[in-house]
Enzyme design. Structure first.
Site, mmCIF file in Angstrom:
data_model
loop_
_atom_site.group_PDB
_atom_site.id
_atom_site.type_symbol
_atom_site.label_atom_id
_atom_site.label_comp_id
_atom_site.label_asym_id
_atom_site.label_seq_id
_atom_site.Cartn_x
_atom_site.Cartn_y
_atom_site.Cartn_z
ATOM 1 N N GLY A 73 4.788 -3.729 2.452
ATOM 2 C CA GLY A 73 5.998 -3.025 2.020
ATOM 3 C C GLY A 73 5.841 -1.527 2.208
ATOM 4 O O GLY A 73 4.740 -0.996 2.034
ATOM 5 N N GLY A 133 -2.999 -6.964 0.733
ATOM 6 C CA GLY A 133 -2.859 -7.986 1.776
ATOM 7 C C GLY A 133 -3.229 -7.422 3.132
ATOM 8 O O GLY A 133 -4.046 -8.001 3.875
ATOM 9 N N ASP A 149 2.721 0.050 -6.134
ATOM 10 C CA ASP A 149 2.258 -0.713 -7.304
ATOM 11 C C ASP A 149 0.981 -0.139 -7.934
ATOM 12 O O ASP A 149 0.671 -0.463 -9.076
ATOM 13 C CB ASP A 149 1.989 -2.175 -6.908
ATOM 14 C CG ASP A 149 3.203 -2.844 -6.289
ATOM 15 O OD1 ASP A 149 4.331 -2.371 -6.535
ATOM 16 O OD2 ASP A 149 3.032 -3.834 -5.560
ATOM 17 N N MET A 191 9.610 -2.204 -10.254
ATOM 18 C CA MET A 191 8.710 -3.036 -9.441
ATOM 19 C C MET A 191 7.273 -2.932 -9.945
ATOM 20 O O MET A 191 7.008 -2.348 -10.982
ATOM 21 C CB MET A 191 8.813 -2.604 -7.985
ATOM 22 C CG MET A 191 10.071 -3.074 -7.304
ATOM 23 S SD MET A 191 10.032 -2.619 -5.558
ATOM 24 C CE MET A 191 11.339 -3.662 -4.924
ATOM 25 N N GLU A 225 8.765 -5.862 -13.407
ATOM 26 C CA GLU A 225 9.297 -7.121 -12.864
ATOM 27 C C GLU A 225 8.377 -8.316 -13.140
ATOM 28 O O GLU A 225 8.837 -9.450 -13.218
ATOM 29 C CB GLU A 225 9.550 -6.998 -11.357
ATOM 30 C CG GLU A 225 8.297 -6.712 -10.544
ATOM 31 C CD GLU A 225 8.537 -6.562 -9.049
ATOM 32 O OE1 GLU A 225 9.692 -6.676 -8.604
ATOM 33 O OE2 GLU A 225 7.557 -6.320 -8.318
#
Ligand code: F6P
Length: 364
Positions: free
Chosen positions: A13, A119, A142, A184, A237
């Site tokens: 992202g 990731g 994050d 988020m 979230e």
């Protein structure tokens, strides 16, 4: 060791500050090593399918303050498990890693700079273990990467969320409402925690501390009794009720890629509160606004530092590492040390302690 030719890609992202890193790597490689620089487009897909562009001092001019990534990114193109969808909706999984490595070698690159979150950096490590000289650079709003104090992109997201809180305060107070802001962060509560404190939240709910509805209601009622018939709730979230599960989006497109898409806890919470309290409740989901726009000064500086340090590490042949912020310095940490780990907010966090000391409820 000199650097003649290097490659850069951005994966996962997006967030603010990616272009600051691209610019910094490009300039350091050209100014210090007279290297040529190639940017792969769309994350690892560019490496698999030969999509790239030359990067120069000129082409990276003016991108320091620009959000997103000029190279494009994807959280779908894992070369080791590349998912392709047939017309019948069936998924075929291919291993394109050898194809990507052949492409890398054909281009005669001295180093691949991989800018990404857990990731993407895990994939970078898999390539390193197959002989590709790789340096990782930690990004994500994050802030959930191990081994680094902060990822770039996080502080800008916190600023956006805290600005949103300020706005919810004024309207919530005017209407005597309970205002919920869902932010988020996936399974980590860093954005909610920092922006909640910065935005003066009365309640902060994070994945690391499952909440009890009774505790929230108690806090809201306490505020009403004290003459403040409005409350501002910051919810991550990934937050979940004690004994409950995270709320996932049924229609989440990412599920096709084998990744759950979180979202909806703000609305769920509103229903729980409405049943018990005679105040109107409104939910705002901040979503991708947290990822877009201009990086703040902190992320511009961090991105620039990480990029130039990464080039220095590559020139010294220190591959297989991620550049990490260990305040006040940058250090190298082995990519393998990150594998599969997510850094959540520890219960012993001084941030949590600080918030609870001043009366913010975590719904315990
Ligand atoms: O990891 C960054 C992040 O923005 C998470 O906070 C969020 O859960 C996810 O990505 C959203 O992914 P997408 O952009 O695929 O909807």
């Amino acid at each position: 060791m000199g650097l003649n030719r290097i490659g850069i890609l951005t994966g996962g992202g997006d967030c603010t500050g990616l272009n600051a890193v691209i610019r910094s790597i490009t300039r350091a490689a050209i100014i210090q090593h007279h290297a040529s620089v190639v940017g792969f487009e769309g994350g690892f897909e560019g490496l698999i399918f030969d999509r790239d562009q030359d990067l120069t001092v000129k082409s990276t001019k003016d991108i320091l303050t620009m959000g997103g990534t000029i190279l494009g990114t994807s959280n779908k193109g894992n070369p080791f498990e590349f998912r392709e969808f047939g017309a019948d909706g069936k998924v075929d999984i291919h291993d394109y890693s050898e194809k990507a490595i052949r492409h890398f070698k054909r281009m005669m690159l001295d180093c691949l700079f991989v800018i990404g979150g857990d990731g993407t950096l895990q994939i970078a490590n898999q390539f390193y273990e197959r002989g590709v000289p790789v340096i990782g650079i930690p990004k994500t709003i994050d802030n959930d990467l191990e081994q680094t104090d902060y990822t770039f992109g996080f502080q800008s997201a916190v600023q956006v969320a805290s600005d949103a809180m300020d706005r919810l305060h004024t309207t919530g107070r005017s209407h005597s409402r309970v205002m919920i802001l869902e932010v988020m962060g996936r399974t980590a509560g860093w954005i909610a925690l920092e922006a909640g404190i910065a935005g003066g939240a009365h309640i902060i709910l994070i994945p690391e501390i499952p909440y009890k509805v009774e505790s929230l209601l108690e806090k809201i009622k306490y505020r009403i009794a004290g003459g403040s018939p409005f409350s501002i709730i910051m919810v991550a979230e990934g937050a979940k009720e004690l004994g409950g599960e995270e709320i996932k989006m049924e229609s989440g497109e990412n599920r096709l890629q084998g990744v759950d898409q979180l979202g909806g806890v703000g609305f769920y919470l509103a229903e729980q509160i409405k049943k018990e309290i005679d105040l109107e409740v409104r939910t705002t989901v901040l979503g991708h606004i947290q990822r877009g726009g201009t990086p703040n000064a902190f992320d511009r500086v961090l991105g620039t530092r990480l990029g130039s340090y990464a080039v220095r590490a590559a020139a010294e042949g220190k591959f297989g590492n991620m550049v990490a912020l260990r305040t006040p310095n940058l250090e190298l940490v082995p990519l393998k040390d990150l594998a599969g780990k997510v850094r959540q907010v520890p219960d012993s966090s001084q941030l949590i302690q600080c918030a609870e000391t001043i009366g913010i409820s975590f719904g315990r």
